[in-house]
Design a protein around this motif. Sequence first.
Motif, PDB file in Angstrom:
ATOM      1  N   SER A 129      31.574 -63.725 -67.672  1.00 41.09           N
ATOM      2  CA  SER A 129      33.023 -63.924 -67.883  1.00 41.09           C
ATOM      3  C   SER A 129      33.827 -62.723 -67.402  1.00 41.09           C
ATOM      4  N   ARG A 130      33.159 -61.604 -67.185  1.00 45.24           N
ATOM      5  CA  ARG A 130      33.879 -60.434 -66.659  1.00 45.24           C
ATOM      6  C   ARG A 130      34.448 -60.715 -65.268  1.00 45.24           C
ATOM      7  N   VAL A 131      33.818 -61.666 -64.562  1.00 43.14           N
ATOM      8  CA  VAL A 131      34.259 -61.950 -63.196  1.00 43.14           C
ATOM      9  C   VAL A 131      34.979 -63.316 -63.197  1.00 43.14           C
ATOM     10  N   ARG A 191      41.801 -58.832 -55.133  1.00 44.88           N
ATOM     11  CA  ARG A 191      41.487 -57.602 -55.859  1.00 44.88           C
ATOM     12  C   ARG A 191      40.421 -57.892 -56.917  1.00 44.88           C
ATOM     13  N   TYR A 192      39.553 -56.913 -57.174  1.00 41.47           N
ATOM     14  CA  TYR A 192      38.510 -57.146 -58.180  1.00 41.47           C
ATOM     15  C   TYR A 192      39.119 -57.172 -59.575  1.00 41.47           C
ATOM     16  N   PHE A 193      40.131 -56.306 -59.780  1.00 42.94           N
ATOM     17  CA  PHE A 193      40.796 -56.235 -61.093  1.00 42.94           C
ATOM     18  C   PHE A 193      42.264 -56.577 -60.937  1.00 42.94           C
ATOM     19  N   ARG A 219      28.070 -51.555 -77.024  1.00 44.05           N
ATOM     20  CA  ARG A 219      29.056 -52.492 -76.488  1.00 44.05           C
ATOM     21  C   ARG A 219      29.210 -52.277 -74.988  1.00 44.05           C
ATOM     22  N   TYR A 220      29.271 -53.365 -74.250  1.00 45.41           N
ATOM     23  CA  TYR A 220      29.421 -53.319 -72.793  1.00 45.41           C
ATOM     24  C   TYR A 220      30.884 -53.005 -72.490  1.00 45.41           C
ATOM     25  N   TYR A 221      31.262 -51.731 -72.714  1.00 49.56           N
ATOM     26  CA  TYR A 221      32.653 -51.322 -72.590  1.00 49.56           C
ATOM     27  C   TYR A 221      32.920 -50.645 -71.252  1.00 49.56           C
ATOM     28  N   TYR A 257      22.275 -62.708 -58.582  1.00 46.32           N
ATOM     29  CA  TYR A 257      22.796 -61.374 -58.933  1.00 46.32           C
ATOM     30  C   TYR A 257      22.469 -61.052 -60.386  1.00 46.32           C
ATOM     31  N   THR A 258      22.729 -62.017 -61.256  1.00 48.98           N
ATOM     32  CA  THR A 258      22.538 -61.772 -62.695  1.00 48.98           C
ATOM     33  C   THR A 258      21.052 -61.582 -63.017  1.00 48.98           C
ATOM     34  N   THR A 259      20.198 -62.379 -62.377  1.00 50.17           N
ATOM     35  CA  THR A 259      18.762 -62.246 -62.637  1.00 50.17           C
ATOM     36  C   THR A 259      18.273 -60.871 -62.197  1.00 50.17           C
ATOM     37  N   LYS A 297      24.901 -69.598 -55.802  1.00 49.69           N
ATOM     38  CA  LYS A 297      25.170 -68.662 -54.692  1.00 49.69           C
ATOM     39  C   LYS A 297      25.667 -67.303 -55.188  1.00 49.69           C
ATOM     40  N   PHE A 298      26.568 -67.335 -56.157  1.00 53.53           N
ATOM     41  CA  PHE A 298      27.244 -66.091 -56.541  1.00 53.53           C
ATOM     42  C   PHE A 298      26.658 -65.424 -57.785  1.00 53.53           C
ATOM     43  N   PHE A 299      26.189 -66.218 -58.723  1.00 54.45           N
ATOM     44  CA  PHE A 299      25.891 -65.648 -60.042  1.00 54.45           C
ATOM     45  C   PHE A 299      24.408 -65.593 -60.416  1.00 54.45           C
ATOM     46  N   GLN A 307      20.240 -58.125 -61.868  1.00 60.19           N
ATOM     47  CA  GLN A 307      20.904 -57.072 -62.638  1.00 60.19           C
ATOM     48  C   GLN A 307      20.314 -56.912 -64.038  1.00 60.19           C
ATOM     49  N   TRP A 308      19.988 -58.036 -64.661  1.00 58.73           N
ATOM     50  CA  TRP A 308      19.604 -57.975 -66.072  1.00 58.73           C
ATOM     51  C   TRP A 308      18.129 -58.272 -66.322  1.00 58.73           C
ATOM     52  N   GLY A 309      17.421 -58.766 -65.287  1.00 57.10           N
ATOM     53  CA  GLY A 309      16.032 -59.174 -65.504  1.00 57.10           C
ATOM     54  C   GLY A 309      15.958 -60.392 -66.406  1.00 57.10           C
ATOM     55  N   TYR A 357      21.856 -47.552 -69.343  1.00 57.87           N
ATOM     56  CA  TYR A 357      23.209 -47.693 -68.790  1.00 57.87           C
ATOM     57  C   TYR A 357      23.983 -48.871 -69.389  1.00 57.87           C
ATOM     58  N   TYR A 358      23.280 -49.981 -69.590  1.00 58.46           N
ATOM     59  CA  TYR A 358      23.981 -51.184 -70.058  1.00 58.46           C
ATOM     60  C   TYR A 358      23.350 -51.702 -71.346  1.00 58.46           C
ATOM     61  N   PRO A 359      24.129 -51.855 -72.436  1.00 57.19           N
ATOM     62  CA  PRO A 359      23.628 -52.682 -73.537  1.00 57.19           C
ATOM     63  C   PRO A 359      23.469 -54.108 -73.006  1.00 57.19           C
TER      64      PRO A 359
END
Length: 395
Positions: free
Chosen positions: A171-173, A182-184, A343-345, A153-155, A148-150, A157-159, A308-310
């Motif tokens: 793991s960021r989420v 809160r998100y952070f 790096r995904y910084y 979205y991930t497919t 449902k959540f991942f 976002q990243w193809g 935009y994203y490595p």
Amino acid sequence: MYDWLIVGAGFAGSVLAERIASERDQSVLIIDRRPHIGGNAYDRHDDAGVLMHQYGPHIFHTNSDAIFDHLSKFTEWRPYEHRVLGRIDDKLVPIPINRTTINALYDLDLKTDEEAQAFLDSRAEPVEEIRTSEDVVVSKIGRELYEKFFRGYTTKQWGLDPSELDKSVTSRVPTRTNTDDRYFTDTHQFMPKHGYTRMFERMLDHPNIKIMLNADYREIRDEIPHRRLIFTGPIDEFFDFRFGRLPYRSLKFKHVTLDQEQYQPVGTVNYPMTEDYTRISEYKHLTGQEHHKTTITYEYPSATGDPYYPIPRPENQALYKKYQALAMETENVHFVGRLATYRYYNMDQVVGQALAEFRRIQETVPLWSALNGKSHANADERLVGAQLENGRLLN
Ligand code: FAD
Ligand code: UDP
């Protein structure tokens, strides 16, 4: 002759330009191929007068006092805690998943962290070795919530399927058993009070710094004499894609201004299960601006466009390592930032990386004027710089 040429006027380039100009009293030319400073954090007032982020929503958060204090020299802040809702099964529920999310989706009334943890434990699937972005989620919350959540979205976002991406991505989420929505959770969560661009303008406002926009490094590199180079663009491009292209993920942004005060209840709504876009963000939540109109941005992931994203996966890291080895052999050039170090910084991590690079520069790169009492470079000085950097000449 500039002491330093800095390619890229985002966080990496701008933080270093300011440090070098103020602390080393050296001349800096900072260039960007875009028509503005700020890199991906660039914000502006659109035609309606709404402060918006050209490259998608940027929310500043950090646990580092040093990074926060450094940026505080160039901006005042507005306290802001980002909140995200997800449209799941026709409901709007908090992301990251927390107790409220579980209660809303499953029509439950879990009252304590322990109850919520027991619910998640009962669904979690054991995974022997947690390697991928699928493993890390399924092992904590089970397959149904993962789907449902991942997964979607991930497919989008990243193809790529989450099983093809390093675990660091999802793991960021986190998942929570309390009701913190809160998100952070960082100790410092603020937006620059007058926007990112204003903060960058103040950072770069120094007599030793010149700015050149609409200028691609490849076009001007032979025209602008400089002693040292800081490169914050894509590292594979710097080396003319010698080992092949490093994959970066791109986005297309659709910015829309609406003739209404508010569009959605929080800064960002994610669409993990439906739609071609991943999320919609509404800037007035972030900026606190009062305006009778509002501007929102849809993010459509794309394989082509600005990098935009490595993309964190082992084969990409292996290719990056080849470029990194080349970078280490390249004298008088420093590679800093999200694209140059692949790096995904987040923003704060890039600021931290730039400040660390400045400390290294202070320790290893001599001040030419201090060495020779003049500010002209010659081959010997450059050699001294390079040798010092390799640690061979000190003492
Ligand atoms: P950039 O900002 O990419 O700057 C590099 C600059 O170099 C660019 O302006 C580019 O035009 C220029 N350049 C490249 N090559 C050349 C060349 N050959 N010649 C001249 N110029 C060149 N981080 C957060 O902390 N919080 C968030 O909420 C957040 N949200 C984000 C949302 C999106 C959609 C994206 C894409 C990123 C987000 N980030 C966020 C990450 C943040 O954008 C980066 O961490 C940060 O901007 C990286 O700074 P940088 O200086 O390394 O790179
Ligand atoms: N993610 C997800 N569903 C969500 C939010 C995030 O699957 O609702 C995954 C997705 O792979 C995403 C990653 O977690 O790319 C990191 O999310 P974050 O919000 O940190 O992404 P960013 O703001 O960097 O684009």
